[in-house]
Design a protein around this motif. Structure first.
Motif, mmCIF file in Angstrom:
data_model
loop_
_atom_site.group_PDB
_atom_site.id
_atom_site.type_symbol
_atom_site.label_atom_id
_atom_site.label_comp_id
_atom_site.label_asym_id
_atom_site.label_seq_id
_atom_site.Cartn_x
_atom_site.Cartn_y
_atom_site.Cartn_z
ATOM 1 N N VAL A 141 -55.166 -4.062 38.146
ATOM 2 C CA VAL A 141 -55.887 -3.605 36.954
ATOM 3 C C VAL A 141 -55.924 -4.775 35.971
ATOM 4 O O VAL A 141 -54.906 -5.152 35.394
ATOM 5 C CB VAL A 141 -55.215 -2.379 36.319
ATOM 6 C CG1 VAL A 141 -56.047 -1.875 35.138
ATOM 7 C CG2 VAL A 141 -55.036 -1.271 37.356
ATOM 8 N N ARG A 185 -55.173 7.163 40.127
ATOM 9 C CA ARG A 185 -55.672 6.993 41.496
ATOM 10 C C ARG A 185 -54.582 7.153 42.549
ATOM 11 O O ARG A 185 -54.864 7.080 43.745
ATOM 12 C CB ARG A 185 -56.290 5.598 41.655
ATOM 13 C CG ARG A 185 -57.422 5.287 40.693
ATOM 14 C CD ARG A 185 -58.064 3.967 41.061
ATOM 15 N NE ARG A 185 -59.088 3.542 40.107
ATOM 16 C CZ ARG A 185 -59.952 2.561 40.334
ATOM 17 N NH1 ARG A 185 -59.914 1.908 41.480
ATOM 18 N NH2 ARG A 185 -60.842 2.229 39.425
ATOM 19 N N GLY A 221 -54.071 3.150 37.062
ATOM 20 C CA GLY A 221 -53.611 3.188 38.445
ATOM 21 C C GLY A 221 -52.982 4.520 38.800
ATOM 22 O O GLY A 221 -53.218 5.052 39.894
ATOM 23 N N LEU A 223 -53.661 -1.861 43.783
ATOM 24 C CA LEU A 223 -54.728 -1.879 42.793
ATOM 25 C C LEU A 223 -54.341 -2.865 41.694
ATOM 26 O O LEU A 223 -53.330 -2.673 41.007
ATOM 27 C CB LEU A 223 -54.946 -0.488 42.194
ATOM 28 C CG LEU A 223 -55.961 -0.408 41.045
ATOM 29 C CD1 LEU A 223 -57.367 -0.751 41.534
ATOM 30 C CD2 LEU A 223 -55.936 0.966 40.388
ATOM 31 N N VAL A 253 -49.527 -0.571 41.699
ATOM 32 C CA VAL A 253 -50.402 -0.867 40.568
ATOM 33 C C VAL A 253 -49.893 -2.119 39.867
ATOM 34 O O VAL A 253 -48.730 -2.166 39.444
ATOM 35 C CB VAL A 253 -50.466 0.316 39.580
ATOM 36 C CG1 VAL A 253 -51.345 -0.014 38.388
ATOM 37 C CG2 VAL A 253 -50.965 1.563 40.296
ATOM 38 N N LEU A 291 -49.285 3.726 46.253
ATOM 39 C CA LEU A 291 -50.225 2.853 45.562
ATOM 40 C C LEU A 291 -49.424 1.928 44.652
ATOM 41 O O LEU A 291 -48.709 2.384 43.753
ATOM 42 C CB LEU A 291 -51.221 3.656 44.739
ATOM 43 C CG LEU A 291 -52.183 2.808 43.886
ATOM 44 C CD1 LEU A 291 -53.096 1.962 44.763
ATOM 45 C CD2 LEU A 291 -53.008 3.682 42.943
ATOM 46 N N CYS A 332 -46.354 6.127 43.286
ATOM 47 C CA CYS A 332 -47.063 5.072 42.576
ATOM 48 C C CYS A 332 -46.017 4.041 42.160
ATOM 49 O O CYS A 332 -45.054 4.376 41.461
ATOM 50 C CB CYS A 332 -47.779 5.632 41.348
ATOM 51 S SG CYS A 332 -48.783 4.427 40.461
ATOM 52 N N ASP A 358 -57.572 -3.416 46.045
ATOM 53 C CA ASP A 358 -58.718 -3.146 45.179
ATOM 54 C C ASP A 358 -58.521 -3.808 43.821
ATOM 55 O O ASP A 358 -57.399 -4.125 43.417
ATOM 56 C CB ASP A 358 -58.918 -1.637 44.993
ATOM 57 C CG ASP A 358 -59.301 -0.937 46.295
ATOM 58 O OD1 ASP A 358 -60.093 -1.513 47.066
ATOM 59 O OD2 ASP A 358 -58.784 0.165 46.539
ATOM 60 N N TYR A 359 -59.639 -3.958 43.118
ATOM 61 C CA TYR A 359 -59.636 -4.638 41.818
ATOM 62 C C TYR A 359 -60.398 -3.775 40.819
ATOM 63 O O TYR A 359 -61.475 -3.258 41.115
ATOM 64 C CB TYR A 359 -60.312 -6.003 41.968
ATOM 65 C CG TYR A 359 -60.550 -6.746 40.666
ATOM 66 C CD1 TYR A 359 -59.542 -7.476 40.061
ATOM 67 C CD2 TYR A 359 -61.808 -6.736 40.064
ATOM 68 C CE1 TYR A 359 -59.760 -8.174 38.882
ATOM 69 C CE2 TYR A 359 -62.046 -7.426 38.886
ATOM 70 C CZ TYR A 359 -61.023 -8.140 38.295
ATOM 71 O OH TYR A 359 -61.251 -8.827 37.133
ATOM 72 N N HIS A 360 -59.805 -3.611 39.633
ATOM 73 C CA HIS A 360 -60.450 -2.832 38.575
ATOM 74 C C HIS A 360 -60.335 -3.610 37.273
ATOM 75 O O HIS A 360 -59.231 -3.921 36.817
ATOM 76 C CB HIS A 360 -59.775 -1.465 38.434
ATOM 77 C CG HIS A 360 -60.241 -0.662 37.261
ATOM 78 N ND1 HIS A 360 -61.548 -0.240 37.112
ATOM 79 C CD2 HIS A 360 -59.574 -0.207 36.160
ATOM 80 C CE1 HIS A 360 -61.665 0.441 35.982
ATOM 81 N NE2 HIS A 360 -60.487 0.464 35.378
#
Length: 346
Positions: free
Chosen positions: A40, A83, A80, A38, A8, A6, A90, A64-66
């Motif tokens: 953030v 997740r 991040g 992701l 981040v 992932l 990561c 993805d977007y947070h």
């Protein structure tokens, strides 16, 4: 089996930079199905959300977007990390960084060759001159002052793998399980010293940080610099002291507390912004109970002695080149002017 990763990306008002950062991740020499990204967003006021949505519709990776409150990059990275795949990796990549296509393979190869590695990074080069290093690892003095190693050196200085006491989180691969277990980045650190603090805590648990020359990342910072914003001077002072109080051994604290206190007070007398520097010191007095609770948690997880954990600490007490109140140290191709600090509440 290919390790899932992932990526981040903490960001704030960096919509123009994000396509370059995200497309470089999508172009990594790594199976696309094993890559997830992701973003953030620390409450950007530009069109960051729309830019990410457009990229998600066209790129061959999961994106993805947070969106969250503007609490700084440390909390964004932790969001991040929560997740990230438990038995995978990561990667933390800043929104003004572009990864070389071989970055992922180089960092994962190093990680899988050594089970005691918690973090791996490589040469971070300047975008305005890719022949110069922004850094190749980080240094920490006995006083607790941190600086980037090899800043302004030719890329040839990053010619061999080596361990470092801490790594710059502009582009870094983390083994999810130990980094998550040690608590990730300190949520009280809005900005500054979040990487040395994390790496010291990992070192106390027997983990190591590694640099590999093939994991090149490009840092697209401006070639004009100005003075550091007062808010970030405050965070530098407060976080440096909190880090030492949490991570240093009781024997070290016996001499470090009076010396660090004298340094902080003298720094506030001699250097502007004086009130801001003093405020960083006072913050630690007011928040000492919380820091002591954090210290108890850190020391309870310690598995190796102080000397072994911090064997890579510098012998010199101060950086070879002082910042002198600037946003960053000037190197070849960077000019000093009146440019506003490009960091903001993110």
């Amino acid at each position: 089996m290919t390790a899932p990763i992932l990526f981040v990306i903490p960001t704030f008002n960096r919509a123009p930079d994000l396509p370059r950062t995200i497309r470089a991740i999508a172009a990594q020499d790594w199976p696309k199905e094993a890559i997830a990204v992701l973003v953030v967003d620390n409450s950007s006021t530009d069109n960051t959300a729309e830019v990410v949505a457009g990229l998600a519709a066209t790129l061959p990776i999961r994106l993805d977007y947070h969106r969250k409150a503007p609490e700084g990059p440390s909390i964004a990275r932790n969001a991040g990390l929560a997740r990230a795949p438990e038995d995978g990796y990561c990667a933390f990549v800043d929104s003004d960084v572009e990864l070389d296509p071989g970055w992922t393979r180089a960092t994962v190869t190093a990680m899988e060759a050594d089970p005691q590695l918690a973090l791996v990074a490589g040469p971070l080069v300047f975008g305005h001159n890719r022949a110069l290093l922004n850094c190749y690892g980080g240094a920490l003095s006995p006083l607790g002052l941190a600086w980037d190693l090899e800043e302004g050196s030719p890329v040839s200085a990053a010619d061999a793998p080596r361990d470092a006491l801490w790594l710059n989180s502009s582009a870094i691969l983390a083994r999810t399980k130990p980094v998550r277990a040690t608590g990730g980045f300190d949520a009280r650190f809005f900005y500054a010293y979040e990487e040395p603090d994390l790496c010291l805590r990992l070192a106390l648990e027997g983990w190591r940080c590694r640099l590999v020359p093939d994991a090149v990342a490009i840092h697209h910072v401006g070639s004009d610099i100005g003075r550091s914003h007062a808010d970030f001077v405050f965070h530098h002072v407060k976080n440096r002291l909190r880090m030492g109080l949490k991570c240093f051994s009781a024997g070290t604290l016996a001499w470090w507390i009076p010396v660090a206190t004298a340094h902080a007070l003298l720094d506030a007398v001699l250097h502007v912004p004086k009130r801001t520097r003093l405020r960083g010191f006072v913050w630690n007095l007011r928040n000492l109970p919380d820091t002591l609770r954090a210290r108890a948690a850190v020391q309870a997880r310690r598995t190796v002695p102080h000397g072994q954990a911090f064997r890579l600490m510098e012998t010199r007490w101060f950086p070879p080149t002082r910042l002198g109140g600037l946003r960053r140290r000037p190197v070849e191709g960077i000019v000093v002017g009146n440019v506003a600090d490009d960091r903001a509440a993110r």
